[in-house]
Design a protein around this motif. Structure first.
Motif, short mmCIF file in Angstrom:
data_model
loop_
_atom_site.label_atom_id
_atom_site.label_comp_id
_atom_site.label_asym_id
_atom_site.label_seq_id
_atom_site.Cartn_x
_atom_site.Cartn_y
_atom_site.Cartn_z
N GLY A 5 -8.52 -11.55 -0.59
CA GLY A 5 -7.16 -11.40 -0.11
C GLY A 5 -6.10 -11.27 -1.18
N TYR A 6 -6.50 -11.11 -2.44
CA TYR A 6 -5.53 -10.92 -3.51
C TYR A 6 -5.19 -9.44 -3.65
CZ TYR A 6 -6.47 -15.73 -4.89
OH TYR A 6 -6.58 -17.10 -4.89
N ASP A 7 -3.94 -9.17 -3.94
CA ASP A 7 -3.48 -7.80 -4.14
C ASP A 7 -3.49 -7.47 -5.62
OD1 ASP A 7 -2.87 -7.40 -1.38
OD2 ASP A 7 -1.01 -8.53 -1.65
N ARG A 8 -4.01 -6.31 -5.94
CA ARG A 8 -4.00 -5.87 -7.33
C ARG A 8 -2.65 -5.27 -7.67
NH1 ARG A 8 -7.44 -0.94 -9.62
NH2 ARG A 8 -8.58 -1.32 -7.69
N GLY A 9 -2.14 -5.63 -8.84
CA GLY A 9 -0.86 -5.12 -9.28
C GLY A 9 -0.90 -4.70 -10.73
N GLY A 10 0.26 -4.38 -11.26
CA GLY A 10 0.36 -3.94 -12.64
C GLY A 10 0.83 -2.51 -12.75
N ASP A 11 1.38 -2.17 -13.88
CA ASP A 11 1.80 -0.79 -14.14
C ASP A 11 0.58 0.10 -14.31
OD1 ASP A 11 4.47 -1.55 -14.12
OD2 ASP A 11 4.46 -2.01 -16.27
N ARG A 12 0.63 1.28 -13.74
CA ARG A 12 -0.50 2.20 -13.87
C ARG A 12 -0.03 3.64 -13.81
NH1 ARG A 12 -3.62 0.43 -8.40
NH2 ARG A 12 -2.35 -1.43 -8.63
N LEU A 13 -0.84 4.49 -14.41
CA LEU A 13 -0.56 5.91 -14.39
C LEU A 13 -0.93 6.50 -13.04
CD1 LEU A 13 -2.14 6.91 -17.83
CD2 LEU A 13 0.29 6.52 -17.35
N LYS A 14 -0.26 7.58 -12.66
CA LYS A 14 -0.62 8.29 -11.45
C LYS A 14 -1.75 9.27 -11.71
CE LYS A 14 3.96 7.95 -9.31
NZ LYS A 14 5.11 8.70 -8.74
N THR A 15 -1.92 9.66 -12.97
CA THR A 15 -2.97 10.60 -13.34
C THR A 15 -3.96 9.92 -14.28
OG1 THR A 15 -1.64 11.40 -15.19
CG2 THR A 15 -1.41 12.56 -13.09
N SER A 16 -4.99 10.64 -14.66
CA SER A 16 -5.99 10.08 -15.56
C SER A 16 -5.41 9.95 -16.97
CB SER A 16 -7.22 10.98 -15.60
OG SER A 16 -7.75 11.14 -14.31
N PRO A 17 -5.70 8.85 -17.66
CA PRO A 17 -5.23 8.72 -19.03
C PRO A 17 -5.90 9.74 -19.94
CG PRO A 17 -6.72 6.94 -18.50
CD PRO A 17 -6.47 7.67 -17.22
N ARG A 18 -5.23 10.11 -20.98
CA ARG A 18 -5.75 11.12 -21.90
C ARG A 18 -7.08 10.65 -22.49
NH1 ARG A 18 -1.57 12.92 -26.33
NH2 ARG A 18 -0.50 13.39 -24.37
N GLY A 19 -8.06 11.52 -22.46
CA GLY A 19 -9.36 11.21 -23.04
C GLY A 19 -10.39 10.71 -22.05
#
Length: 210
Positions: free
Chosen positions: A140-154
């Motif tokens: 029941g925990y929600d995952r959070g944090g800043d994230r890219l909308k696309t795949s990271p380079r590499g």
């Protein structure tokens, strides 16, 4: 004997009213409510938890508005944080909606993001993190944090852990709202149990990001 007797409903009312009138005048008139119903019980809560998790930092109620266009002077929540590694730790917060707990790594640099992604890319440690996150989400925990909308380079878009690789910070949290036990000593037991649930995530972050 613990001095923690719970988070009073007055703490939630205080922040509900502050959201309506976030001014220095209102704050000055109601600071005694903050001291008695927010700061004192939150301090007592962190002291109860300190034996197991370590000393907490109670965040100041004033916002830093020096470089912000938003000049609202006060935060509409009270948070406390226990650091276990750079930018990594447990968190607890009270606001108008009630109680929230969380944990993970909250801030990142270019170097730490690169290090995080390299470890997530590793089959052993990356799979370990995926299991930890999946277990927390199943509880029941929600995952959070800043994230890219696309795949990271590499990294390829079809990477088995691409969703984790997009993260620049990674947390898990749960909002309890205003349960019947909030204003009782039992509140500490629920925060303690949640922080224990979050410990595997924090330990993983501590090992790979420290």
């Amino acid at each position: 004997m613990s001095s923690f007797i719970g988070i009073p409903e007055a703490a939630l009312d205080f922040y509900e009213d502050l959201e309506v009138d976030n001014s220095k005048t209102w704050w000055a008139e109601h600071k005694h409510v903050y001291d008695e119903s927010v700061r004192t019980p939150m301090t007592a809560l962190t002291e109860v938890l300190a034996e197991e998790f370590g000393a907490a930092k109670l965040f100041r109620p004033h916002r830093d508005v020096r470089f912000s266009k938003d000049k609202v002077p006060y935060k509409t929540h009270q948070g406390a944080y226990v650091q276990v590694a750079p930018s990594t730790g447990w968190y607890v917060q009270v606001d108008a909606s009630g109680l929230m707990v969380a944990g993970g790594f909250y801030a990142s640099t270019s170097d730490s993001i690169a290090q995080f992604r390299a470890v997530v890319d590793d089959e052993v440690r990356g799979t370990e993190l995926a299991r930890i996150v999946a277990d927390l989400e199943s509880r029941g925990y929600d995952r959070g944090g800043d994230r890219l909308k696309t795949s990271p380079r590499g990294y390829d878009a079809d990477h088995p852990r691409i969703d984790l690789l997009r993260h620049k910070s990674l947390t898990a949290g749960r909002s309890f709202g205003c349960p019947p036990w909030l204003d009782t000593p039992e509140c500490a037991d629920h925060v303690r149990a949640a922080w224990r649930d979050l410990t595997p995530l924090l330990e993983w972050c501590r090992q790979v990001l420290a």
